[in-house]
Design a protein around this motif. Structure first.
Motif, short mmCIF file in Angstrom:
data_model
loop_
_atom_site.label_atom_id
_atom_site.label_comp_id
_atom_site.label_asym_id
_atom_site.label_seq_id
_atom_site.Cartn_x
_atom_site.Cartn_y
_atom_site.Cartn_z
N TRP A 252 -12.21 7.26 1.60
CA TRP A 252 -11.32 7.10 0.45
C TRP A 252 -11.54 8.18 -0.60
CZ3 TRP A 252 -13.21 1.44 0.55
CH2 TRP A 252 -12.52 0.74 1.53
N LEU B 110 0.49 1.04 11.18
CA LEU B 110 0.00 2.31 10.65
C LEU B 110 0.75 3.49 11.27
CD1 LEU B 110 -3.81 1.46 10.83
CD2 LEU B 110 -2.25 1.16 8.89
N MET C 126 0.82 -1.21 0.00
CA MET C 126 0.00 0.00 0.00
C MET C 126 0.86 1.27 0.00
SD MET C 126 -3.16 -0.85 2.57
CE MET C 126 -3.73 0.83 2.42
N ARG C 127 2.01 1.21 0.64
CA ARG C 127 2.89 2.39 0.66
C ARG C 127 3.55 2.62 -0.69
NH1 ARG C 127 3.68 4.19 5.84
NH2 ARG C 127 3.20 2.73 7.53
N ARG D 268 -4.65 5.85 2.67
CA ARG D 268 -3.30 6.29 2.34
C ARG D 268 -3.32 7.78 2.06
NH1 ARG D 268 0.23 5.00 -3.07
NH2 ARG D 268 2.18 5.93 -2.37
N THR D 269 -2.52 8.53 2.80
CA THR D 269 -2.44 9.98 2.63
C THR D 269 -0.99 10.39 2.42
OG1 THR D 269 -2.01 10.59 4.95
CG2 THR D 269 -4.30 10.10 4.34
N GLN E 161 -10.23 11.56 0.31
CA GLN E 161 -8.79 11.63 0.11
C GLN E 161 -8.46 11.82 -1.38
OE1 GLN E 161 -6.50 11.88 2.40
NE2 GLN E 161 -4.85 12.01 0.89
N GLY F 251 1.08 9.41 5.36
CA GLY F 251 1.26 8.01 5.67
C GLY F 251 -0.05 7.26 5.68
N LEU F 252 -0.04 6.10 6.31
CA LEU F 252 -1.23 5.26 6.39
C LEU F 252 -2.00 5.60 7.66
CD1 LEU F 252 0.19 1.79 5.25
CD2 LEU F 252 -0.93 3.56 3.86
N GLY G 270 -6.62 3.00 -0.24
CA GLY G 270 -6.74 2.43 1.09
C GLY G 270 -7.22 1.00 1.02
#
Length: 263
Positions: free
Chosen positions: A257, A23, A1-2, A41-42, A260, A45-46, A8
């Motif tokens: 989501w 997280l 995911m990163r 995910r922003t 974001q 970070g998560l 997300g």
């Protein structure tokens, strides 16, 4: 995911507690509950959220419950934590936790401490043994037994010496008649027991057990009528399927989501 282009993810059992340490931040109800079912995910970070807790409240309101004064929760994982938080917000003053394992209780105990909420913690097998004993001794068949009496929770708590005998007075607190006052407004199954393909399973199936509740909610959503809900219906309880909660938490997660995405 990163590394990849994710907005997300949803997290389901049994990882709602385990994901927390992976997280960067917890927000909203997740910061209080200590369990995460939605990851966003922003650029920071998560971020972990818990949409289960408000979805549980929404499910109960849709079933006609704006306030729950007393409740019993089966389970001690992420679902139980979300339910405990929501019930506290809905005015629950009497709470009991039926648990299968002491090992998983720490997070739930910490949550209740932060919420300044007292609860009775009862090993599930003691409840099962109590009803087995009462059935064997014929106390559940005694129509003259008064519905009122010592709190049934105290009976369960004293059930550690099941190999001996229980005081006969214990049976007097077991509800006998269909129109009697109930010990609890709500029973919540916050475990995966009964989930497809094990739909024929339930943690407790004694019909007298369900007589203690006005309503029974099962967080399992597949099938929509679990064995637990079927038995609760036969006992005259209002039944609430976890499908409503599943839909509500999904809508809340989707909103996070897409918000974001619009940034």
């Amino acid at each position: 995911m990163r590394e990849d282009n994710f907005l997300g993810a949803n997290v389901t059992i049994p990882y709602k507690g385990e994901i927390v340490t992976m997280l960067d931040e917890l927000r909203g109800e997740a910061a209080i509950v200590g369990a995460v079912n939605t990851v966003v995910r922003t650029s920071h970070g998560l971020i972990g959220y818990n949409t289960d807790a408000p979805a549980f409240s929404e499910m109960l309101r849709a079933a006609g419950w704006s306030r729950v004064g007393s409740a019993m929760i089966i389970g001690s994982g992420g679902g139980a934590q979300a339910a405990a938080w929501a019930l506290t917000q809905m005015g629950c003053s009497k709470l009991a936790i039926l648990h299968r394992s002491e090992r998983r209780l720490k997070t739930l105990r910490n949550l209740l401490r932060r919420l300044d909420k007292r609860a009775s913690f009862i090993p599930l097998h003691r409840v099962q043994e109590f009803f087995q004993w009462a059935e064997r001794e014929g106390h559940l068949l005694d129509k003259s037994a008064p519905a009122e009496g010592a709190d049934l929770l105290d009976d369960f708590a004293r059930a550690s010496g099941v190999s001996g005998s229980f005081p006969a007075a214990n049976a007097s607190s077991i509800p006998i008649h269909q129109n009697e006052s109930k010990l609890f407004d709500l029973l919540v199954n916050a475990t995966p027991v009964g989930l497809h393909p094990h739909a024929d399973e339930t943690l407790i199936d004694h019909p007298r057990f369900f007589r203690m509740f006005r309503a029974v909610a099962d967080l399992v959503y597949n099938p929509q009528q679990t064995k637990l809900l079927f038995l609760a219906h036969l006992a005259g309880c209002q039944t609430i399927s976890g499908m409503q909660m599943l839909k509500a938490q999904a809508a809340l997660s989707r909103k996070l989501w897409l918000e974001q995405l619009s940034l």
